[in-house]
Design a protein around this motif. Structure first.
Motif, PDB file in Angstrom:
ATOM      1  N   LEU A 239      72.988  -0.553  11.836  1.00 35.71           N
ATOM      2  CA  LEU A 239      72.888   0.233  13.058  1.00 35.71           C
ATOM      3  C   LEU A 239      72.049   1.488  12.831  1.00 35.71           C
ATOM      4  N   GLY A 240      72.308   2.188  11.726  1.00 43.38           N
ATOM      5  CA  GLY A 240      71.595   3.426  11.452  1.00 43.38           C
ATOM      6  C   GLY A 240      70.090   3.238  11.311  1.00 43.38           C
ATOM      7  N   PRO A 241      69.630   2.310  10.435  1.00 40.30           N
ATOM      8  CA  PRO A 241      68.184   2.072  10.344  1.00 40.30           C
ATOM      9  C   PRO A 241      67.559   1.653  11.669  1.00 40.30           C
ATOM     10  N   ALA A 242      68.303   0.872  12.469  1.00 32.24           N
ATOM     11  CA  ALA A 242      67.774   0.469  13.774  1.00 32.24           C
ATOM     12  C   ALA A 242      67.628   1.678  14.696  1.00 32.24           C
ATOM     13  N   GLN A 243      68.598   2.580  14.641  1.00 34.73           N
ATOM     14  CA  GLN A 243      68.496   3.812  15.432  1.00 34.73           C
ATOM     15  C   GLN A 243      67.260   4.609  15.027  1.00 34.73           C
ATOM     16  N   VAL A 244      67.069   4.740  13.728  1.00 43.68           N
ATOM     17  CA  VAL A 244      65.916   5.488  13.226  1.00 43.68           C
ATOM     18  C   VAL A 244      64.618   4.794  13.626  1.00 43.68           C
ATOM     19  N   ALA A 245      64.593   3.452  13.520  1.00 39.62           N
ATOM     20  CA  ALA A 245      63.392   2.700  13.879  1.00 39.62           C
ATOM     21  C   ALA A 245      63.031   2.905  15.344  1.00 39.62           C
ATOM     22  N   SER A 246      64.041   2.910  16.219  1.00 40.42           N
ATOM     23  CA  SER A 246      63.764   3.089  17.646  1.00 40.42           C
ATOM     24  C   SER A 246      63.173   4.460  17.915  1.00 40.42           C
ATOM     25  N   ARG A 247      63.640   5.463  17.167  1.00 35.84           N
ATOM     26  CA  ARG A 247      63.126   6.816  17.364  1.00 35.84           C
ATOM     27  C   ARG A 247      61.713   6.947  16.822  1.00 35.84           C
ATOM     28  N   LEU A 248      61.420   6.241  15.715  1.00 33.16           N
ATOM     29  CA  LEU A 248      60.055   6.238  15.189  1.00 33.16           C
ATOM     30  C   LEU A 248      59.103   5.559  16.165  1.00 33.16           C
ATOM     31  N   ILE A 249      59.559   4.440  16.732  1.00 33.24           N
ATOM     32  CA  ILE A 249      58.736   3.733  17.723  1.00 33.24           C
ATOM     33  C   ILE A 249      58.489   4.634  18.930  1.00 33.24           C
ATOM     34  N   ASN A 250      59.532   5.328  19.364  1.00 34.01           N
ATOM     35  CA  ASN A 250      59.383   6.227  20.508  1.00 34.01           C
ATOM     36  C   ASN A 250      58.407   7.359  20.206  1.00 34.01           C
ATOM     37  N   MET A 251      58.488   7.897  18.967  1.00 34.28           N
ATOM     38  CA  MET A 251      57.573   8.968  18.573  1.00 34.28           C
ATOM     39  C   MET A 251      56.134   8.476  18.541  1.00 34.28           C
ATOM     40  N   GLY A 252      55.944   7.227  18.113  1.00 29.70           N
ATOM     41  CA  GLY A 252      54.592   6.709  17.980  1.00 29.70           C
ATOM     42  C   GLY A 252      53.981   6.198  19.267  1.00 29.70           C
ATOM     43  N   PHE A 253      54.827   5.591  20.125  1.00 27.81           N
ATOM     44  CA  PHE A 253      54.267   4.921  21.297  1.00 27.81           C
ATOM     45  C   PHE A 253      54.898   5.356  22.616  1.00 27.81           C
ATOM     46  N   GLY A 254      56.005   6.083  22.564  1.00 25.54           N
ATOM     47  CA  GLY A 254      56.703   6.384  23.816  1.00 25.54           C
ATOM     48  C   GLY A 254      56.706   7.829  24.236  1.00 25.54           C
ATOM     49  N   GLN A 255      55.847   8.669  23.605  1.00 29.90           N
ATOM     50  CA  GLN A 255      55.845  10.090  23.928  1.00 29.90           C
ATOM     51  C   GLN A 255      55.474  10.353  25.382  1.00 29.90           C
ATOM     52  N   ASP A 256      54.620   9.506  25.951  1.00 29.23           N
ATOM     53  CA  ASP A 256      54.199   9.696  27.338  1.00 29.23           C
ATOM     54  C   ASP A 256      55.053   8.902  28.317  1.00 29.23           C
ATOM     55  N   LEU A 257      56.056   8.197  27.791  1.00 36.05           N
ATOM     56  CA  LEU A 257      56.929   7.404  28.664  1.00 36.05           C
ATOM     57  C   LEU A 257      57.943   8.338  29.327  1.00 36.05           C
ATOM     58  N   PRO A 258      58.045   8.315  30.661  1.00 38.64           N
ATOM     59  CA  PRO A 258      59.012   9.192  31.326  1.00 38.64           C
ATOM     60  C   PRO A 258      60.437   8.942  30.835  1.00 38.64           C
ATOM     61  N   ALA A 259      61.233  10.003  30.777  1.00 40.08           N
ATOM     62  CA  ALA A 259      62.617   9.874  30.309  1.00 40.08           C
ATOM     63  C   ALA A 259      63.416   8.936  31.198  1.00 40.08           C
ATOM     64  N   THR A 260      63.068   8.856  32.485  1.00 34.53           N
ATOM     65  CA  THR A 260      63.778   7.947  33.391  1.00 34.53           C
ATOM     66  C   THR A 260      63.560   6.489  33.004  1.00 34.53           C
ATOM     67  N   VAL A 261      62.330   6.161  32.603  1.00 30.06           N
ATOM     68  CA  VAL A 261      62.035   4.792  32.166  1.00 30.06           C
ATOM     69  C   VAL A 261      62.742   4.494  30.851  1.00 30.06           C
ATOM     70  N   LEU A 262      62.719   5.460  29.945  1.00 27.06           N
ATOM     71  CA  LEU A 262      63.372   5.276  28.650  1.00 27.06           C
ATOM     72  C   LEU A 262      64.871   5.057  28.821  1.00 27.06           C
ATOM     73  N   ALA A 263      65.468   5.704  29.815  1.00 30.56           N
ATOM     74  CA  ALA A 263      66.899   5.520  30.079  1.00 30.56           C
ATOM     75  C   ALA A 263      67.191   4.075  30.478  1.00 30.56           C
ATOM     76  N   VAL A 264      66.339   3.493  31.323  1.00 28.05           N
ATOM     77  CA  VAL A 264      66.541   2.104  31.749  1.00 28.05           C
ATOM     78  C   VAL A 264      66.372   1.155  30.568  1.00 28.05           C
ATOM     79  N   VAL A 265      65.328   1.374  29.779  1.00 28.84           N
ATOM     80  CA  VAL A 265      65.095   0.529  28.605  1.00 28.84           C
ATOM     81  C   VAL A 265      66.281   0.594  27.653  1.00 28.84           C
ATOM     82  N   SER A 266      66.798   1.796  27.443  1.00 29.06           N
ATOM     83  CA  SER A 266      67.947   1.966  26.547  1.00 29.06           C
ATOM     84  C   SER A 266      69.155   1.208  27.063  1.00 29.06           C
ATOM     85  N   ALA A 267      69.393   1.311  28.370  1.00 29.33           N
ATOM     86  CA  ALA A 267      70.563   0.665  28.954  1.00 29.33           C
ATOM     87  C   ALA A 267      70.491  -0.849  28.833  1.00 29.33           C
TER      88      ALA A 267
END
Length: 412
Positions: free
Chosen positions: A256-284
Motif C-alpha cells: 500500500l505504501g509504495p503504491a501511495q508514493v507511486a501515485s504521488r510521483l505520477i501526479n507530480m510528473g503528469f498531474g500538476q495541471d489536472l484540476p483538483a476536482t478531476v483528481l478527486a473523481v479519479v481517486s474515488a
C-alpha cells in the motif's frame, strides 16, 4: 533560493512527523488489536468498537483544532499535539483494563486531530505561499511510507515485545522525535510570518455553483471515502488472512505504501495541471475498483497484490486531494477550520467503519462485506462527480444552472 531550501527542510521535517504520527497513532492498531483483545479478555469486535468511539471523539474536536491552527499557528498546535500523542500512547501502553484502554484510544484520536494531515496541510498553507498545493503533494509523497514502515515494524516488534511495550516505545518516538521537529517548525513559521507579503498574482480562480452546497458535498465525499478507507485499512491484514492469504497478507498490505508514493510521483510528473476536482473523481474510482478486484480474485495472491496497488494508488491521491481540493476552491482564508469540518465529517462516518466491518466479517463473511464497501465507494464517486460539475476554472463553460450571483472563490 534560501527560501526554497528552507521550505524543503520544513516539508521533510513535517514528513517525518507524519510518518511517525500515522504509523504509531493509526496503522499500528490493526496489528496490535488481536493481542490486545486476548490479553484484556474481550472479543476483538470490542477492541474495534473502542477505535470507533475514539474516531468519533477525534471528529468532534477537529473543527476546534482547525480553528486553533488558524488563530495560533499550526506549528504551535502540532507541538502541543505531540505531547498529547505521547501521553495518549502511554495511557494505552499502561492500560490493564478495557476501560483504561478505551480512554487511551479516545486520547489517541483527540491528539491525532492536532498532529496529522489536517493540521499539517494548514501549516503548509500558512508558510509556503503560492507553493502550498505542490508542497502538500511533496508532503504526502514522504508520508506515504508510514504504512510500509509501521505494519512490518509493528509485526517485528511483537516478536520480542508485548503490545503494551510497543505502545510505550511509540509514545517515546512522538516525544523524542516529533516534538522537537514540531517545535522547530513552529519557529520556522514565525520566521516566515516576518517575511514581506508575497505580491505574486493569484492563480486562476474557480467559478462555483452554490459554494455552501459544494462544501457540504466535499464533506460528504470525504466522509464516504474515510468510511471505506478506515474499514479497509483497519482490517486489511486480518481480512487478507481470512480470505486465505495467511501470513503473506502483511507483506501484500505493505505494498500500500509504495503504491501511495507511486501515485504521488505520477501526479507530480503528469498531474500538476489536472484540476483538483478531476483528481478527486479519479481517486474515488479506485476504491470500488480495488475492492471489486479483491472480492472477485480471492484467495489469489496476484489478485490481492493488484488490490493493494490499486487501493494504494487511490489512497495516495486522496491524501493530496484532501488538502488541495478545499484550497483550490475556497482559498487559504479559514483553511484550518475548513479542514477541521471536513475532518469531523470524515472521522464521524469513519468511526462506524472498524466496528461495522468487524461485525460484517463475522456475520456475512469477507466477500459480501467487500461488495458493501464497494457500493459506498461508488456513492463517493457520484458525490465528487457532482463537485466537479459545479466547479470550473474561469474561462470554462459552467453548468446552465449557474446564476449571475455565483460566488467566485480565489486561491490565497
Amino acid at each position: 533560493m534560501a527560501d526554497t531550501h528552507s521550505n524543503a527542510g520544513a516539508i521533510w521535517a513535517l514528513g517525518m512527523t507524519q510518518i511517525i504520527g500515522y504509523g504509531t497513532l493509526y496503522y499500528s492498531f490493526s496489528i496490535l488489536a488481536p493481542g490486545i483483545a486476548i490479553d484484556l479478555g474481550v472479543a476483538v469486535e470490542w477492541i474495534y468498537g473502542c477505535i470507533s468511539l475514539a474516531l468519533l471523539a477525534g471528529g468532534l474536536i477537529s473543527p476546534w483544532a482547525g480553528g486553533l491552527a488558524d488563530r495560533l499557528g499550526a506549528g504551535r498546535v502540532m507541538s502541543a499535539g505531540s505531547i498529547g500523542a505521547a501521553a495518549a500512547l502511554a495511557v494505552c501502553g499502561l492500560a490493564s483494563s478495557t476501560t483504561a484502554f478505551l480512554a487511551g484510544m479516545v486520547l489517541v484520536e483527540l491528539a491525532s486531530a492536532f498532529v496529522l494531515y489536517s493540521t499539517a496541510f494548514a501549516f503548509l498553507a500558512q508558510t509556503t505561499g503560492t507553493r502550498a498545493q505542490p508542497s502538500i503533494t511533496y508532503l504526502t509523497l514522504i508520508a506515504g511510507f508510514a504504512s510500509t514502515i509501521f505494519w512490518p515494524l509493528t509485526t517485528w516488534l511483537l516478536q520480542t515485545m508485548d503490545w503494551q511495550q510497543v505502545y510505550l516505545l511509540f509514545a517515546g518516538l512522538n516525544l523524542v522525535v516529533c516534538l522537537p521537529l514540531h517545535l522547530w517548525l513552529s519557529r520556522f513559521a514565525r520566521i516566515v510570518a516576518a517575511r514581506p507579503i508575497e505580491t505574486v498574482a493569484a492563480k486562476t480562480p474557480m467559478i462555483v455553483d452554490n459554494g455552501d452546497l459544494v462544501f457540504i458535498l466535499i464533506v460528504l465525499g470525504f466522509s464516504l471515502a474515510g468510511f471505506v478507507s478506515a474499514a479497509t485499512l483497519f482490517h486489511m491484514v486480518p481480512m487478507l488472512g481470512v480470505l486465505g492469504l495467511g501470513t503473506v497478507g502483511v507483506w501484500v498490505a505493505s505494498l500500500l505504501g509504495p503504491a501511495q508514493v507511486a501515485s504521488r510521483l505520477i501526479n507530480m510528473g503528469f498531474g500538476q495541471d489536472l484540476p483538483a476536482t478531476v483528481l478527486a473523481v479519479v481517486s474515488a474510482i479506485t476504491m470500488p475498483l480495488a475492492l471489486g478486484t479483491l472480492a472477485l480474485s480471492a484467495p489469489s495472491t496476484a489478485g490481492a497484490i493488484l488490490f493493494a496497488i490499486i487501493f494504494g494508488l487511490g489512497s495516495g491521491l486522496f491524501s493530496i486531494v484532501s488538502g488541495t481540493l478545499p484550497l483550490a476552491i475556497f482559498g487559504k482564508a479559514g483553511f484550518g477550520k475548513r479542514m477541521g469540518w471536513i475532518g469531523m465529517g470524515r472521522l464521524g462516518l469513519s468511526s462506524l467503519a472498524p466496528f461495522a466491518l468487524s461485525v460484517a466479517l463475522g456475520a456475512i463473511g469477507p466477500k459480501p462485506s467487500l461488495w458493501i464497501l464497494a457500493v459506498a465507494g461508488l456513492m463517493c464517486v457520484a458525490v465528487f462527480g457532482d463537485v466537479w460539475r459545479r466547479c470550473r476554472p474561469i474561462g470554462q463553460k459552467v453548468a446552465a444552472v449557474n446564476q449571475p450571483t455565483d460566488a467566485v472563490h480565489r486561491q490565497g
